[in-house]
Scaffold this motif. Sequence first.
Motif, PDB file in Angstrom:
ATOM      1  N   VAL A  19      38.568  36.313  34.664  1.00  0.00           N
ATOM      2  CA  VAL A  19      38.484  37.771  34.667  1.00  0.00           C
ATOM      3  C   VAL A  19      39.652  38.355  35.470  1.00  0.00           C
ATOM      4  O   VAL A  19      40.310  39.311  35.036  1.00  0.00           O
ATOM      5  CB  VAL A  19      37.127  38.231  35.246  1.00  0.00           C
ATOM      6  CG1 VAL A  19      37.096  39.740  35.394  1.00  0.00           C
ATOM      7  CG2 VAL A  19      35.988  37.762  34.360  1.00  0.00           C
ATOM      8  N   ARG A  20      39.942  37.737  36.634  1.00  0.00           N
ATOM      9  CA  ARG A  20      41.039  38.259  37.450  1.00  0.00           C
ATOM     10  C   ARG A  20      42.345  38.199  36.685  1.00  0.00           C
ATOM     11  O   ARG A  20      43.120  39.157  36.664  1.00  0.00           O
ATOM     12  CB  ARG A  20      41.142  37.475  38.761  1.00  0.00           C
ATOM     13  CG  ARG A  20      42.238  38.041  39.691  1.00  0.00           C
ATOM     14  CD  ARG A  20      42.188  37.458  41.094  1.00  0.00           C
ATOM     15  NE  ARG A  20      40.897  37.656  41.744  1.00  0.00           N
ATOM     16  CZ  ARG A  20      40.088  36.664  42.109  1.00  0.00           C
ATOM     17  NH1 ARG A  20      40.438  35.411  41.887  1.00  0.00           N
ATOM     18  NH2 ARG A  20      38.940  36.913  42.689  1.00  0.00           N
TER      19      ARG A  20
ATOM     20  N   MET B 158      39.355  45.875  39.242  1.00  0.00           N
ATOM     21  CA  MET B 158      38.403  44.797  39.003  1.00  0.00           C
ATOM     22  C   MET B 158      37.301  44.817  40.067  1.00  0.00           C
ATOM     23  O   MET B 158      37.569  45.039  41.238  1.00  0.00           O
ATOM     24  CB  MET B 158      39.140  43.463  39.052  1.00  0.00           C
ATOM     25  CG  MET B 158      38.261  42.305  38.701  1.00  0.00           C
ATOM     26  SD  MET B 158      39.059  40.757  39.090  1.00  0.00           S
ATOM     27  CE  MET B 158      37.639  39.733  39.324  1.00  0.00           C
TER      28      MET B 158
ATOM     29  N   VAL C  91      44.569  45.149  38.461  1.00  0.00           N
ATOM     30  CA  VAL C  91      43.794  44.260  39.324  1.00  0.00           C
ATOM     31  C   VAL C  91      42.959  45.042  40.339  1.00  0.00           C
ATOM     32  O   VAL C  91      41.884  44.614  40.751  1.00  0.00           O
ATOM     33  CB  VAL C  91      44.720  43.224  39.998  1.00  0.00           C
ATOM     34  CG1 VAL C  91      45.591  43.882  41.057  1.00  0.00           C
ATOM     35  CG2 VAL C  91      43.918  42.087  40.591  1.00  0.00           C
TER      36      VAL C  91
ATOM     37  N   ALA D 260      39.680  45.850  30.865  1.00  0.00           N
ATOM     38  CA  ALA D 260      40.645  46.317  31.863  1.00  0.00           C
ATOM     39  C   ALA D 260      41.500  47.429  31.272  1.00  0.00           C
ATOM     40  O   ALA D 260      41.724  48.471  31.894  1.00  0.00           O
ATOM     41  CB  ALA D 260      41.509  45.151  32.325  1.00  0.00           C
TER      42      ALA D 260
ATOM     43  N   ARG E 187      33.560  48.833  32.374  1.00  0.00           N
ATOM     44  CA  ARG E 187      32.995  47.772  33.220  1.00  0.00           C
ATOM     45  C   ARG E 187      32.541  46.581  32.394  1.00  0.00           C
ATOM     46  O   ARG E 187      31.942  46.750  31.337  1.00  0.00           O
ATOM     47  CB  ARG E 187      31.797  48.310  34.003  1.00  0.00           C
ATOM     48  CG  ARG E 187      32.102  48.624  35.444  1.00  0.00           C
ATOM     49  CD  ARG E 187      30.876  49.193  36.105  1.00  0.00           C
ATOM     50  NE  ARG E 187      30.027  48.164  36.673  1.00  0.00           N
ATOM     51  CZ  ARG E 187      28.736  48.349  36.926  1.00  0.00           C
ATOM     52  NH1 ARG E 187      28.153  49.502  36.635  1.00  0.00           N
ATOM     53  NH2 ARG E 187      28.026  47.402  37.477  1.00  0.00           N
TER      54      ARG E 187
ATOM     55  N   TYR F   8      42.659  41.004  34.247  1.00  0.00           N
ATOM     56  CA  TYR F   8      42.947  42.298  34.886  1.00  0.00           C
ATOM     57  C   TYR F   8      44.379  42.359  35.385  1.00  0.00           C
ATOM     58  O   TYR F   8      45.037  43.393  35.288  1.00  0.00           O
ATOM     59  CB  TYR F   8      41.956  42.566  36.023  1.00  0.00           C
ATOM     60  CG  TYR F   8      40.684  43.214  35.543  1.00  0.00           C
ATOM     61  CD1 TYR F   8      39.682  42.455  34.940  1.00  0.00           C
ATOM     62  CD2 TYR F   8      40.485  44.588  35.661  1.00  0.00           C
ATOM     63  CE1 TYR F   8      38.528  43.040  34.481  1.00  0.00           C
ATOM     64  CE2 TYR F   8      39.315  45.185  35.202  1.00  0.00           C
ATOM     65  CZ  TYR F   8      38.339  44.407  34.614  1.00  0.00           C
ATOM     66  OH  TYR F   8      37.198  44.987  34.142  1.00  0.00           O
TER      67      TYR F   8
ATOM     68  N   ALA G 161      37.662  40.625  28.714  1.00  0.00           N
ATOM     69  CA  ALA G 161      37.987  41.208  30.025  1.00  0.00           C
ATOM     70  C   ALA G 161      39.287  41.993  29.952  1.00  0.00           C
ATOM     71  O   ALA G 161      39.416  43.075  30.547  1.00  0.00           O
ATOM     72  CB  ALA G 161      38.084  40.093  31.073  1.00  0.00           C
TER      73      ALA G 161
END
Lengths: 250, 208, 198, 284
Positions: A108-109, A121, A118, A85, A90, A112, A81
Amino acid sequence: MNQGVTVQLLVLATFIATFYISANIYRKTGEFSARKFEGLAKMEEAIGRATEMGKPVHWSYGMGAFDAQYLAAFVLLEYAAGLCAKYDTRLIVSIALPEVVPMTEEVVRKAYIEQGKVESMQPEDVRFWGGSHNPAMIGTISREQVAGNFMIGSLFHESILSIEAAARYNAIQVMGTSNTHQLPFIAAGCDAIFIGAEMFAAAAQLDATPVRVGSVRAPDLITSVFVVLMVVGALMVTMGNTTLKTLIMR
Amino acid sequence: MTFIKTKLPVVVTFVGAFIIIAQYYFDIPAWKTLAAELLRWNVILAAFALALGIGGIVKLHWGRIARRAPTALYSAATLITLAFFLAIGLAQTTRGESYRWLYDYIYLPVAATSYATTFFFITSAAYRAFRIKNSYAAVLMVSAVLMMLQIGIFAAFLPIAPRIAAWVWNIPTSAGMRAVVIGGALSLVGNSFRVIVGLERGHLGGGE
Amino acid sequence: MSATLGIWLAAFLTLGLFSWMYKENPWFRLVEHVYVGAALGHLAVTGYQNVLDIAWKPATQQGKYLMWVPLFMGVLLFSRWSRKYMWVSRSSIGFLVGTLAAVSMTNAIRAQLLSQVAATMMPLDSINNIIFFAVTASATVYFIFTLQQKWAAPIMDLGKYGMMIAFGATFGNTVMSRISLFTGRLQFLLFEWLKLGN
Amino acid sequence: MALIRKLSNIDVRILYLIMVIAAIYPLLRPIGLPLPISDRARDAYAAIEALQPGDLVFFGIDYSPTQEAEMWPQTLAVGHHLARRGVRIVMLNMIEGAFRYEERMRDIILAEYPEYKYGENIIALPFTAGREAAFQSVVADFKGLYTYDLAGNPVGSLPLWNEIRGASDFKMYVELADAPDWWLRPMSQVPGLQLWNGTVASGASTMAPLYQSGQMIGFIIGMVGAAEYEFLVGKPGMAAAAMDTQSMGHVLIILFVVLGNIGYQAIKADESRAKAKRAARGDV
């Protein structure tokens, strides 16, 4: 003391001692390194290629029940991820188990946020499918024509379905599992794989914690000792001396 | 209350495991008896656990029926079958004639066939998925083909084919799998250890 | 009569699952859902019988009072069905997982680690033994992840090739298994249902 | 090139159809391809042949219907062999779906071998949950684990049960299982107990090193192993009849892998040629 368990107890004691000692050393020094993992390099290559092609990459944990393999998978997902980012590619995650959805979103957050992206995302790209994971995964891979396909976790026959779907788009595929029944298939169809414990070591390399470091160091030490014993023991047996061979079963 | 909710499970895990491990290495007759009892308890709990899956499935399918989802009819099929098995099974256990009928003509054919359909997956994957992308995959495929040639037409014309397959199985395969077995066993030791000392608690489940 | 009915029912279910090979269809999905119900039902029924046989009857009829402990802990397991009271099940789950972990751990060290290491101490006096030994030792080195010396890389690579041969054999064998399973169902359809052949 | 493209783009349903025909035809019209008997199967046969009448043997039936095609023919062939040796048989079952196979095998032995009397020289015990813990329980306290037999009789009413003291009275453990090592880990603890295993082909490779190391004395694999065993006991049955289908399937799968890879290599060659052309034109 029971008969024939001395060496067994020694192995267990060494394992536990090494676990705690190396975890503590790591806590003090913060130093840990492991060898380069082909799977990590291939993941980066896949995401780079996806960026060039403007196509997404796909991630799944497989259909297996929640176990330790998920813990390694979370770390590897964070790595993927983060790369996505960074390159603005994607990442679509297909999930079968409800209990890992919140964890996945968090992972995932976090990736990012660390890349300072962020806002790019897309929460709807973390998709929970439950029992319809397999057809949904195949559908996603085909619709999006993914350029990279990753699957890490407790894999069952969905690994073949995923490989087949992504092979049509010549995606770069990286998978990993401890389930020996699936290792042959992922080895046959993927560009790189994590074999069993390799994914735990890769996770420790990416994001070391005392427990992870201990969990890699302890088996590493035991394995090293075993290899030395195998070599010495085999040479001794070749020369007609079976002392060591009988000793380790004492 | 927090003790019961969070600490007690870890204590129970550790104590149960410790008794079993200790009597394995040390000769303590009383603990041996105790360990045998604990193992029986484990078996009984495992038997209870076999029914745990029902909860989630009933919730899922009942929800679909209540929402009148497009798949509600299928969900009804699941629940009706489940109800049949439970009603007859709880009434007469697996020893009853009617229950055996259900087993022989419903459970057995669907279980056997659902697994047999993986045959189709293998067929299409053979054609579309197993692309030889590197030297590792090439070695893998050669070994796989040698195994498949050990019976039938090739064995009939080439009597050496089964002997080659036997060699591949007895020497490099057994040797390579030995490393996998050793690695797997060490992973098992590591995972078990982390569970026993409470470093891993995923299995205990969430909730409050 | 009931056997004939049963065989027709079994054939209906079998063909339903096989109809997938043309494409996914309602018949297939119906049978798939029947499978979920039947499998879970059967699990529960065998579990129930098991509890009756080794805990409930001994506790209630033979005065084995200790059996009340696992019976009580077993009932607690079902609190998992409620999100709110799930914590009630934790001690039972902990016991179940902990004791099993203890058993597997001690057994694995003996049966899969030391026995296997001892078996690898083989006389290196034939080509086969030397190949066997080299593959096992090098593939074992592959699993030492913190080993980063240059000299180790070719050994790990040899080990990886060795494992690929092993995976290839597993691959071939799995293909065999899948064909066997399919053949088994064909034998049912052809011989038991259609009564073809002898 | 066009042909290669076509061959690498066949509708998989056509492949399914070819496979189904190739599977059905030899079942109805057997070709009778020879089946070479492997040394492994011969050694497994010899191990059971070496049992003496009256020896106590565990006969574990541990597979669910999903693996019936491979395991039931193995069960039949091995069951007949055990009964012919006249050993005392105690049947175990640790997998949820297996009790019917255990029942059937018990009934076949009782019907075909008049010297076998239920309770005197053969017992069938019921399913027990817990997997490895259940096997460990057999090792730790075999007699304490069971109260009833498969049919629901109290075990105390069976004479054979009262002759047994524990797991170490047994000479051999014959385990027919679709799952790998968790039966072997506990059972290998019993001193003097020989381990003998029949398993599915897909799970066999993890057991191979344990056979090589001598931890198991006999090992048969999948439907091929069942067919070999059927020939060895002189009762060719379902597995032997399926061998032609089996080998036709293998040939086709190999063919499909080759076709798929020819197509893949062709596409890859095309791509790199196109890339080279673009590079020559200076597009990149």
